[in-house]
Design a protein around this motif. Structure first.
Motif, mmCIF file in Angstrom:
data_model
loop_
_atom_site.group_PDB
_atom_site.id
_atom_site.type_symbol
_atom_site.label_atom_id
_atom_site.label_comp_id
_atom_site.label_asym_id
_atom_site.label_seq_id
_atom_site.Cartn_x
_atom_site.Cartn_y
_atom_site.Cartn_z
ATOM 1 N N HIS A 282 -28.117 5.230 -22.293
ATOM 2 C CA HIS A 282 -27.683 6.325 -21.931
ATOM 3 C C HIS A 282 -26.335 6.472 -20.320
ATOM 4 O O HIS A 282 -25.613 7.704 -20.903
ATOM 5 N N GLN B 139 -25.840 8.216 -17.717
ATOM 6 C CA GLN B 139 -26.275 9.944 -17.307
ATOM 7 C C GLN B 139 -26.800 9.353 -16.192
ATOM 8 O O GLN B 139 -28.345 9.184 -15.964
ATOM 9 N N ILE C 255 -36.750 12.982 -18.631
ATOM 10 C CA ILE C 255 -34.970 12.954 -19.306
ATOM 11 C C ILE C 255 -34.725 11.689 -19.379
ATOM 12 O O ILE C 255 -34.050 11.711 -20.262
ATOM 13 N N ASN C 256 -35.190 10.460 -18.590
ATOM 14 C CA ASN C 256 -34.731 9.032 -18.480
ATOM 15 C C ASN C 256 -35.189 8.831 -20.627
ATOM 16 O O ASN C 256 -34.564 8.337 -20.709
ATOM 17 N N ARG D 153 -35.912 10.543 -22.271
ATOM 18 C CA ARG D 153 -35.879 11.943 -23.885
ATOM 19 C C ARG D 153 -34.316 10.654 -24.000
ATOM 20 O O ARG D 153 -33.834 10.873 -25.234
ATOM 21 N N LEU D 154 -33.357 11.102 -23.083
ATOM 22 C CA LEU D 154 -31.342 10.104 -22.936
ATOM 23 C C LEU D 154 -31.613 8.383 -23.902
ATOM 24 O O LEU D 154 -31.108 8.717 -24.444
ATOM 25 N N CYS D 155 -32.959 8.153 -23.152
ATOM 26 C CA CYS D 155 -33.194 6.738 -23.957
ATOM 27 C C CYS D 155 -33.353 6.178 -25.051
ATOM 28 O O CYS D 155 -32.440 6.113 -26.199
ATOM 29 N N GLN E 221 -32.246 9.748 -27.076
ATOM 30 C CA GLN E 221 -31.417 9.929 -28.040
ATOM 31 C C GLN E 221 -29.594 8.831 -28.218
ATOM 32 O O GLN E 221 -28.976 9.098 -29.198
ATOM 33 N N CYS E 222 -29.926 7.603 -27.945
ATOM 34 C CA CYS E 222 -29.291 7.043 -27.520
ATOM 35 C C CYS E 222 -28.846 6.577 -29.380
ATOM 36 O O CYS E 222 -29.415 5.938 -29.614
#
Length: 116
Positions: A60, A62, A104-105, A107-109, A111-112
């Protein structure tokens, strides 16, 4: 990972009735020492940083989960800054930031779009 967690749960359930009577002795031993708690926290932060770095590099890009982890670790490290009476609240806030960093990590992973 699921096998390890299940095994740890089984050991915990089997050992708890045996360990419960010796908890007062254990609490006054090295486990209650500040150096032991800080060592465990340091290892946890290093492992957490490695996990978040993998998510950052591979998925991600981020950085804010790493900021959350560092902030949580610093708050937890300085848990007695407001005095012993507020220590449980300070620990809970620090742990909350650490947990949030991992959530958060994750969720971001997930969503990639380019990674799946």
């Amino acid at each position: 990972m699921g096998v390890w967690v299940s095994a740890a749960c089984a050991v915990h359930c089997l050992a708890l009735p045996l360990l419960l009577p010796i908890l007062p002795i254990l609490a006054s031993s090295f486990v209650a020492q500040d150096w032991f708690e800080r060592s465990i926290l340091s290892v946890s932060i290093v492992i957490g940083f490695a996990a978040l770095l993998v998510g950052f590099k591979q998925y991600h890009r981020q950085i804010y989960p790493i900021y959350s982890l560092v902030l949580g670790g610093l708050i937890y490290w300085h848990k007695d800054i407001f005095g012993e009476a507020y220590e449980p609240f300070t620990i809970a806030i620090g742990a909350g930031f650490i947990i949030a960093a991992h959530l958060i990590n994750l969720r971001l992973c997930k969503q990639c779009k380019s990674c799946h």
